[in-house]
Scaffold this active site. Structure first.
Site, PDB file in Angstrom:
ATOM      1  N   GLU A  20     -12.440  -1.044  -1.824  1.00 28.54           N
ATOM      2  CA  GLU A  20     -12.705   0.094  -0.940  1.00 28.54           C
ATOM      3  C   GLU A  20     -13.244   1.311  -1.692  1.00 28.54           C
ATOM      4  O   GLU A  20     -13.214   2.425  -1.177  1.00 28.54           O
ATOM      5  CB  GLU A  20     -11.413   0.457  -0.190  1.00 28.54           C
ATOM      6  CG  GLU A  20     -10.940  -0.693   0.708  1.00 28.54           C
ATOM      7  CD  GLU A  20      -9.686  -0.357   1.503  1.00 28.54           C
ATOM      8  OE1 GLU A  20      -9.031   0.665   1.211  1.00 28.54           O
ATOM      9  OE2 GLU A  20      -9.364  -1.136   2.417  1.00 28.54           O
ATOM     10  N   LYS A  67      -7.111  -0.943  14.137  1.00 29.47           N
ATOM     11  CA  LYS A  67      -8.234  -1.704  13.578  1.00 29.47           C
ATOM     12  C   LYS A  67      -8.685  -2.636  14.691  1.00 29.47           C
ATOM     13  O   LYS A  67      -7.942  -3.553  15.071  1.00 29.47           O
ATOM     14  CB  LYS A  67      -7.773  -2.554  12.394  1.00 29.47           C
ATOM     15  CG  LYS A  67      -7.376  -1.775  11.146  1.00 29.47           C
ATOM     16  CD  LYS A  67      -6.725  -2.714  10.130  1.00 29.47           C
ATOM     17  CE  LYS A  67      -6.489  -2.032   8.794  1.00 29.47           C
ATOM     18  NZ  LYS A  67      -5.584  -2.823   7.932  1.00 29.47           N
TER      19      LYS A  67
HETATM   20  P1  PGA Z   1      -7.487  -5.035   4.691  1.00 30.14           P
HETATM   21  O1  PGA Z   1      -6.320  -4.020   4.388  1.00 30.14           O
HETATM   22  O2  PGA Z   1      -7.815  -5.612   3.351  1.00 30.14           O
HETATM   23  O3  PGA Z   1      -6.783  -6.069   5.544  1.00 30.14           O
HETATM   24  O4  PGA Z   1      -8.608  -4.385   5.382  1.00 30.14           O
HETATM   25  C1  PGA Z   1      -6.328  -2.697   4.512  1.00 30.14           C
HETATM   26  C2  PGA Z   1      -4.950  -2.233   4.850  1.00 30.14           C
HETATM   27  O5  PGA Z   1      -3.949  -2.931   4.601  1.00 30.14           O
HETATM   28  O6  PGA Z   1      -4.827  -1.155   5.397  1.00 30.14           O
HETATM   29 ZN    ZN Z   2      -2.517  -1.321   5.579  1.00 29.90          ZN
END
Ligand code: PGA
Ligand code: ZN
Length: 420
Positions: A200, A332
């Protein structure tokens, strides 16, 4: 309000920011086209919707060809109805037949096409466009867990939140400064630091949890002082990735320590206090509703958010609300599959006084929709990385939304209101 009839849908295989294959959909509505690419997580909750059919983007596109005629003629502007239709076509609990990635891409592309046809911004289609406020960027500045290499901390994300910012320009600048400051502090310790980053865009550097906390706490403190605005630290502990259900223990593999559920609770409360955390996500594992509620009642002034706990699922959130588990939710869209389901989740969260934190995924695309979803759901924060094209695309869109609403020179769209 004009109906926005879906005329055609196409899909293709493309790549996310990790270089993994994913699906992109285009939805046509009377000469207007919306397009969306499904993101992917690495640190996924076990109750999330299935992403690609059989883990295969090509197969997901092929399956889409078999049912897309059922979507033609539907109203692209009604996210709730479109969601119902997608569920009906899929017929499973978790989108395992058509793939949550397809549901994501179709539902967001449809909303974008409808907004274009109505000549309004996407956030205005999702809310009513009135009384809007901008979310605080919650920026990942130091990475561990599943987003960075073996030597990094067990805690997954160290996040900056510019709580004292009065406008989006100052807020974004503060997070960029913290990201830079973290690098400076690491380089002072280790002039040979290669500048490696995790998925990220957060710095990836081999230190333990407490060293990472010291580094990031120092960075937010320095930037607060330098800019004269309050910047606070937050964490995504992502505890489910450390939870060993068989032995009922949190296994901090990298630190080489094991904590009982009671010790985990004490540990996170200690961190909240010691580092004056404004935000903590998944401090306990994804089934620990009771412990979640204990942390929420004891951690005053801190947003305790459920990500793997709620997985953007309204039923799990209702259960959490009954038990007082958390005072914040991660939203999400691809965890649940459709935009309509995510809007329903956000509404339920607000009705139960939970702060909404709209979040990117670690494997993401340069799509900007996240900013509109955050504004349209009245989110308190938008969680993303601070740097990298696919992260900055969403942050810059907040600046554009701000600019598009300026009435008088110098007047700004207000920042969302902190409730804790
Ligand atoms: P992800 O995790 O890798 O599943 O996008 C991000 C998160 O745990 O907030
Ligand atoms: Zn998370």
């Amino acid at each position: 309000m004009s109906v926005c009839t879906i005329k055609n849908i196409t899909a293709r295989v493309c790549y996310d920011s990790r270089g993994s294959q994913t699906i992109e959909a285009e939805v046509q509505v009377d000469g207007h086209v919306g397009r969306a690419t499904a993101p992917t997580g690495a640190s996924t909750g076990k109750h999330e919707a299935v992403g690609l059919v059989g883990g295969d983007a090509r197969k997901t596109c092929k399956v889409l060809e078999t049912y897309k005629k059922k979507l033609i003629g539907a109203d692209a502007s009604d996210a709730y109805e479109l969601s119902k239709l997608l569920h009906k076509i899929d017929g499973t609990e978790n989108f395992s037949r058509i793939g949550g990635s397809a549901a994501y891409a179709i539902s967001i592309a449809a909303a974008e096409a409808a907004a274009k046809k109505r000549n309004i911004p996407l956030y205005a289609l999702l809310s009513n466009g009135k009384n809007i406020a901008l979310p605080y960027p919650l920026g990942n500045v130091f990475g561990g867990g599943k987003h960075a290499g073996e030597g990094s901390p067990d805690i997954q994300e160290f996040l900056a939140c510019p709580k004292g910012a009065k406008n989006i320009a100052d807020a974004l600048m503060a997070n960029v400064e913290v990201h830079r400051e973290v690098r400076r502090i690491i380089e002072k310790r280790d002039p040979k630091f290669s500048g490696g980053k995790g998925d990220e865009g957060a710095w990836a550097y081999p230190v333990n949890n407490s060293q990472a906390l010291e580094i990031t706490y120092e960075a937010v403190s320095r930037v607060s002082h330098k800019l004269g605005l309050e910047v606070r630290l937050g964490l995504d502990v992502a505890s489910s990735s450390m939870w060993d259900p068989k032995h009922k223990i949190y296994n901090y593999f990298r630190a080489g320590k094991k904590l009982t559920p009671e010790q985990q609770l004490e540990y996170v409360l200690e961190l909240i206090d010691k580092y004056d955390l404004i935000y903590i996500e998944d401090p306990v594992h994804e089934e620990a509703f009771e412990e979640f509620s204990r942390i929420t009642s004891e951690a005053k002034g801190c947003i305790v958010a459920g990500d793997d706990l709620f997985v953007t699922n309204t039923n799990r959130l209702r259960k959490g609300a009954r038990l007082g588990a958390g005072n914040g939710v991660i939203l999400k869209v691809n965890q649940v599959g459709t935009l309509g389901d995510a809007l329903e989740f956000a509404k339920t969260a607000r009705q139960n006084q939970y702060a909404v934190i709209t979040s990117h995924r670690s494997g993401d695309s340069p799509d900007q929709h996240l900013a509109h979803i955050a504004v349209g759901t009245h989110s308190l924060m938008m969680k993303s990385g601070v740097v990298g094209g696919e992260r900055v695309a969403k942050l810059n869109e907040l600046i554009r939304i701000n600019d598009s609403r300026l009435i008088n020179e110098g007047e700004q769209v207000p920042m969302a209101k902190f409730v804790v």
